[in-house]
Design an enzyme around this catalytic site. Structure first.
Site, short mmCIF file in Angstrom:
data_model
loop_
_atom_site.label_atom_id
_atom_site.label_comp_id
_atom_site.label_asym_id
_atom_site.label_seq_id
_atom_site.Cartn_x
_atom_site.Cartn_y
_atom_site.Cartn_z
N GLN A 1 0.84 -1.14 0.11
CA GLN A 1 -0.05 0.15 -0.03
C GLN A 1 0.96 1.24 0.15
OE1 GLN A 1 -2.49 1.50 3.48
NE2 GLN A 1 -3.99 1.08 2.04
N TYR B 1 -6.19 10.26 4.33
CA TYR B 1 -5.03 10.84 3.80
C TYR B 1 -4.82 11.74 2.50
CZ TYR B 1 -3.32 7.82 7.37
OH TYR B 1 -3.35 7.18 8.70
N ARG C 1 -7.81 2.07 -2.85
CA ARG C 1 -8.53 1.98 -1.44
C ARG C 1 -9.36 3.16 -1.35
NH1 ARG C 1 -7.84 0.26 4.80
NH2 ARG C 1 -9.07 -1.58 4.61
N GLY D 1 -9.03 -7.12 8.90
CA GLY D 1 -8.13 -6.20 9.62
C GLY D 1 -7.71 -6.69 10.92
N ARG D 2 -8.49 -6.22 11.88
CA ARG D 2 -8.22 -6.59 13.27
C ARG D 2 -8.05 -8.04 13.68
NH1 ARG D 2 -12.63 -2.55 15.43
NH2 ARG D 2 -13.40 -3.32 13.18
#
Ligand code: FMN
Length: 395
Positions: free
Chosen positions: A107, A201, A249, A342-343
């Site tokens: 990424q 971002y 993304r 993810g988590r």
């Protein structure tokens, strides 16, 4: 009992010109484990390989800075893909992941207005427009975390300087920087790259009308807001060739806007999707903490479903998918072609393997302690009770 459970999830998928062995991607997760100069560490190779070994089809790395120019780098101890040392460090990671028959893409991100002032060296952050992030409060969760971090009193607030708007010429420089970083990622053995257009971002700051107030060709309409993402795709594709994977993304949320919603909700999402048609991305990747919550009071359709349909592109869907049933449902409902986890994969490196086993499993809750660095609950993270006869750990 084995692979017939969750058939879709464990069927291969073709991303661009490459085939991944199943529909499970590890979501990008910043760990700040690199050396101070951005060189990926052996610890990172072990961390990613341990999760690849758990049966993933694809690893998407943490957000990596690709350029030393224009305030790209966002975090202390963030890995980079700028120098020969960075390439060397990442090569160890890609080799270690490939050893487990798992693809890996890097990424690439530009921090924009939320780059840590400590890495900006006194420079103003850059953004789509001259705005200032409201900042955020670190780790708002629980007392336990405070205790392990030795924090007394309120959680520290992270603040950012006033950003200046990039010129059109600088936007091209940013896109060139991403393309050059992508070429270095390929040199480091990666199967492709993901462009970070999510989570607050720089590219998110262009795509989100709340932070893009431009009146030139890079702002003012959904088509103009995504123009930078299309420009990046064009340049990256030239740099890495047709055979490598290229994804983008997207999200409503930002690190400084956790309950962010796009003005016009699904209508805006459909316009973003349509504007990304034929953009050269092999897939889009929807990021959220719960993909079923689109934050639009007028519609129940998940954003990933809307964007997938409008763009005609495959969709990797992320957010709140905790187990095999949840993943299969996302695929079946038309919200996803792949899922990114993810988590749960922080917490359970063997997540894919456990799901594939079809056995009832006592998942631990999504817990912030898996978000920060250890201590991990090893009983959960390394479920030795589930042994696949074909399982042959090498790490
Ligand atoms: C500690 C942490 C670091 C993250 N780092 C990144 C990152 O580098 N890039 C990114 O796109 N998303 C990042 N995310 C967002 C995750 O990829 C993902 O969207 C989020 O955890 C929700 O998915 P989940 O419910 O499967 O955990 C991060 C999330 C957490 C909790």
């Amino acid at each position: 009992m084995m692979a017939e459970v969750y058939n879709r999830l464990f069927s291969p998928f073709t991303l661009g010109r490459q085939t991944v062995k199943n529909r499970i991607a590890m979501a990008p997760l910043t760990r700040q484990m690199a050396d101070a100069d951005g060189t990926p560490t052996d610890e990172m190779a072990a961390y990613y390989a341990r999760r690849a070994r758990g049966g993933l089809g694809l690893v998407i790395t943490e957000g990596t800075y690709e350029d030393d120019r224009l305030g790209c780098r966002a975090y202390l101890s963030q890995p980079g893909i700028v120098t020969a040392q960075h390439v060397k460090g990442w090569k160890k990671v890609s080799d270690a992941v490939h050893a487990h028959d798992c693809k890996i893409i890097m990424q690439l991100m530009h921090g924009g207005r939320v780059s840590d002032p400590r890495v900006l060296g006194g420079q103003a952050p850059v953004s789509a427009s001259a705005t200032q992030s409201p900042g955020w409060t670190l780790y708002t969760d629980n007392d336990y975390e405070k205790q392990i971090r030795n924090i007394e009193g309120p959680w520290p607030k992270v603040t950012f300087g006033q950003a200046r708007a990039l010129t059109a010429e600088e936007i091209h420089t940013v896109a060139d920087g991403i393309a050059e970083g992508a070429a270095r990622a390929v040199e480091a053995g990666f199967d492709g790259v993901e462009i970070h257009g999510a989570n607050g971002y720089l590219l998110w700051q262009f795509i989100n009308p709340k932070t893009n107030h431009r009146t030139d060709e890079f702002g003012g309409s959904p088509e103009n807001n995504v123009r930078i993402a299309r420009l990046v795709a064009e340049k990256v594709r030239k740099a890495i060739g047709e055979d490598k994977i290229l994804t983008l993304r997207l999200s409503q949320d930002g690190v400084d806007d956790f309950v962010g919603a796009w003005p016009d909700g699904v209508k805006y999402a459909a316009a973003v999707g349509a504007a990304l048609k034929d953009s050269g991305y092999d897939a889009l990747h929807w990021a959220s903490f719960n993909y079923l919550d689109n934050r639009d009071p007028n519609s129940d359709t998940p954003m990933s479903t809307v964007i997938r349909k409008a763009s005609g592109l495959p969709m990797i869907t992320n957010g709140g998918i905790a187990d095999g049933a949840g993943a299969e449902a996302a695929l079946e409902s038309g919200a996803a072609d792949m899922v990114a986890i993810g988590r749960p994969i922080f917490a359970h490196p063997d997540w894919a393997y456990i799901v594939r086993s079809g056995q009832a499993y006592d998942w631990c809750a999504f817990d912030r302690k898996y978000v920060v660095r250890p201590p991990l609950d090893y009983a959960h993270a390394y479920p030795l009770g589930l042994v696949d006869p074909k399982w042959s750990p090498t790490w």
